[in-house]
Design an enzyme around this catalytic site. Structure first.
Site, PDB file in Angstrom:
ATOM      1  N   ASN A 318       0.836  -1.212   0.000  1.00  0.00           N
ATOM      2  CA  ASN A 318       0.000   0.000   0.000  1.00  0.00           C
ATOM      3  C   ASN A 318       0.872   1.264   0.000  1.00  0.00           C
ATOM      4  O   ASN A 318       0.769   2.127   0.871  1.00  0.00           O
ATOM      5  CB  ASN A 318      -0.960  -0.005   1.187  1.00  0.00           C
ATOM      6  CG  ASN A 318      -2.233   0.778   0.875  1.00  0.00           C
ATOM      7  OD1 ASN A 318      -2.353   1.401  -0.175  1.00  0.00           O
ATOM      8  ND2 ASN A 318      -3.169   0.755   1.806  1.00  0.00           N
ATOM      9  N   HIS A 349      -8.780   4.273   8.390  1.00  0.00           N
ATOM     10  CA  HIS A 349      -9.208   2.911   8.111  1.00  0.00           C
ATOM     11  C   HIS A 349     -10.621   2.641   8.623  1.00  0.00           C
ATOM     12  O   HIS A 349     -11.364   1.875   8.020  1.00  0.00           O
ATOM     13  CB  HIS A 349      -8.241   1.912   8.756  1.00  0.00           C
ATOM     14  CG  HIS A 349      -7.021   1.669   7.948  1.00  0.00           C
ATOM     15  ND1 HIS A 349      -5.835   2.322   8.181  1.00  0.00           N
ATOM     16  CD2 HIS A 349      -6.790   0.861   6.883  1.00  0.00           C
ATOM     17  CE1 HIS A 349      -4.926   1.922   7.301  1.00  0.00           C
ATOM     18  NE2 HIS A 349      -5.482   1.035   6.516  1.00  0.00           N
TER      19      HIS A 349
END
Length: 463
Positions: A318, A349
């Site tokens: 990522n 998140h």
């Protein structure tokens, strides 16, 4: 999932058409912006239905902020509104849908749009509200000198190439791509004449796209054959725990974690290929004179699977989210940059407890891995056999440590996470704490400490 795949495959075809028939030599920047925006909006509505309204509401709210807020506060207001709206949507997923992952889960695109909004706001603040000498070299290069028009703004946030699965990119890079300056701008950053070219080359992304599509196809096959057959939930099944020895459970943990990766490899590599097919993502020329199309790449699979340190593993996973965290938080935090960056990543998140178990465990793992490397690695560099042995052992430990750390990220809730760690006897937590207590921490200069802190912040990136 079917809608997602259908949209991305259609986006791939549209990207090829966009590069060939709406190239900068054939169409104006306004036409390219309009096409990218309208197709992006269509994909969002097709995939998420009425839930796509959340994307458009957030985009338009922040456009108002970007035009009405004072430059000294534009990045603060944009950040608070974007993160606040995203957090409210995350909360609704738990308290309204009871941990359910909707088939029309719009949170992924909303997370990417939040990254882009805050990136643009910070870079606009750098370009208008700060002096050049106050900026780092990267901030100075990416600074935006004027507020974007509505069309440019919508195109950057909602273009069909990144609306579904990202990745986040810098505003100046995107505008240069639309205007046809992207490739030449990257080539001018290297001495292309020394690479063997007698004139400015015009690299094609076709080979890079085909290569990434092959990776995507393999990842899809692995997802269909492995992921469904090795669910993460099985590692906390009562019968499995009662009948399986500890070392076997540890081995199975590695298997189920490997089985969970292909869907990420598939989604991120396909998204990268879509951008490349449109002509976006060129990053320059490597030392061998090969054209590179990895500006927007989100992962390096080879480095992930062969990682011999926690740091190496996380740095190649990522990648664009790590860059966003650095640019909007770590580089700008007035104090405690690492702690603040961890907090931001957690909020971005979502609010599932499993995320926080992963982040907190990741901090301990990163510190312990750093201590071992600083105190032990140099003893194994004196001969090739010792170095090979060291690499094999550290590879195995790194892979198991990552599996142990990310399991709660998949489980999400508190109860299965605690049950999992109990079944593992909290062994990685205990070993990491013992390492930190027993191994000395070597003094570091400010520059080295800051560089290692940056490596540590990478450990909070999304699984």
């Amino acid at each position: 999932q079917i809608n997602f795949v259908a949209c991305q495959l259609f986006a791939l075809l549209a990207a090829f058409w966009f590069r060939i028939y709406l190239s900068p030599s054939r169409a104006s920047s306004a036409v390219r912006h309009a096409f990218a925006t309208l197709f992006g909006i269509y994909f969002a509505v097709f995939c998420f239905g009425w839930y796509s309204i959340h994307l458009f509401v957030l985009v338009m709210m922040n456009y108002g902020i970007m035009n009405m807020a004072s430059i000294p506060n534009i990045h603060r207001y944009s950040f608070v509104v974007a993160m606040g709206y995203l957090t409210l949507c995350h909360i609704s997923r738990i308290y309204i849908f009871h941990y359910g992952i909707l088939t029309t889960d719009f949170s992924g695109p909303l997370m990417i749009i939040t990254q882009k909004i805050t990136t643009l706001a910070c870079q606009l603040h750098d370009g208008i509200g700060r002096q050049a000498e106050e900026l780092t070299a990267e901030q100075n290069r990416l600074a935006v000198k004027s507020r974007p028009s509505l069309l440019e703004y919508l195109s950057y946030l909602l273009n069909f190439m990144s609306i579904i699965a990202g990745p986040c990119s810098n505003y100046k890079d995107y505008i240069a791509f639309i205007e046809g300056r992207h490739v030449h701008m990257k080539l001018l950053e290297v001495n292309w004449k020394q690479k063997g070219y007698d004139r400015l080359p015009d690299p094609s992304p076709t080979v890079a796209v085909m290569y990434k599509l092959c990776i995507t196809l393999v990842s899809l096959i692995l997802f269909l054959t492995l992921t469904k057959n090795f669910p993460m939930a099985y590692i906390i099944d009562n019968e499995f725990l009662d009948e399986t020895p500890f070392l076997s459970r540890l081995g199975y943990l590695y298997v189920v974690t490997q089985a969970a990766k292909p869907k990420y490899y598939f989604a991120w590599t396909l998204a990268d290929a879509v951008n490349n097919a449109a002509g976006y993502g060129f990053s320059g020329v490597d030392e061998r004179g090969t054209f590179r199309w990895d500006l927007l790449s989100n992962l390096n699979i080879w480095n992930i699977e062969t990682a011999t340190s926690f740091k190496m593993y996380i740095e190649n996973w990522n990648i664009q989210t790590a860059a966003w965290l650095k640019r909007v938080c770590y580089d700008r935090a007035p104090w405690y940059p690492t702690a603040l960056t961890f907090i931001l990543s957690a909020l971005w998140h979502g609010i599932y407890p499993g995320y926080y178990f992963t982040f907190l465990t990741g901090i301990i793992m990163t510190l312990a891995a750093r201590a071992i490397r600083n105190n032990c690695r140099h003893y194994f560099l004196s001969s090739v056999p010792l170095k090979i042995g060291y690499d094999i052992v550290t590879w195995a430990i790194t892979q198991l440590a990552v599996c142990y750390t990310v399991a709660p990220f998949v489980m999400l809730a508190v109860e299965p996470t605690i049950k999992f760690y109990k079944s593992m006897y909290f062994h990685m937590h205990i070993l990491s704490i013992l390492v930190l207590l027993l191994l000395p921490i070597r003094p570091q200069t400010h520059s080295v400490r800051r560089a290692q802190d940056q490596a540590m912040l990478n450990s909070i990136k999304s699984k």
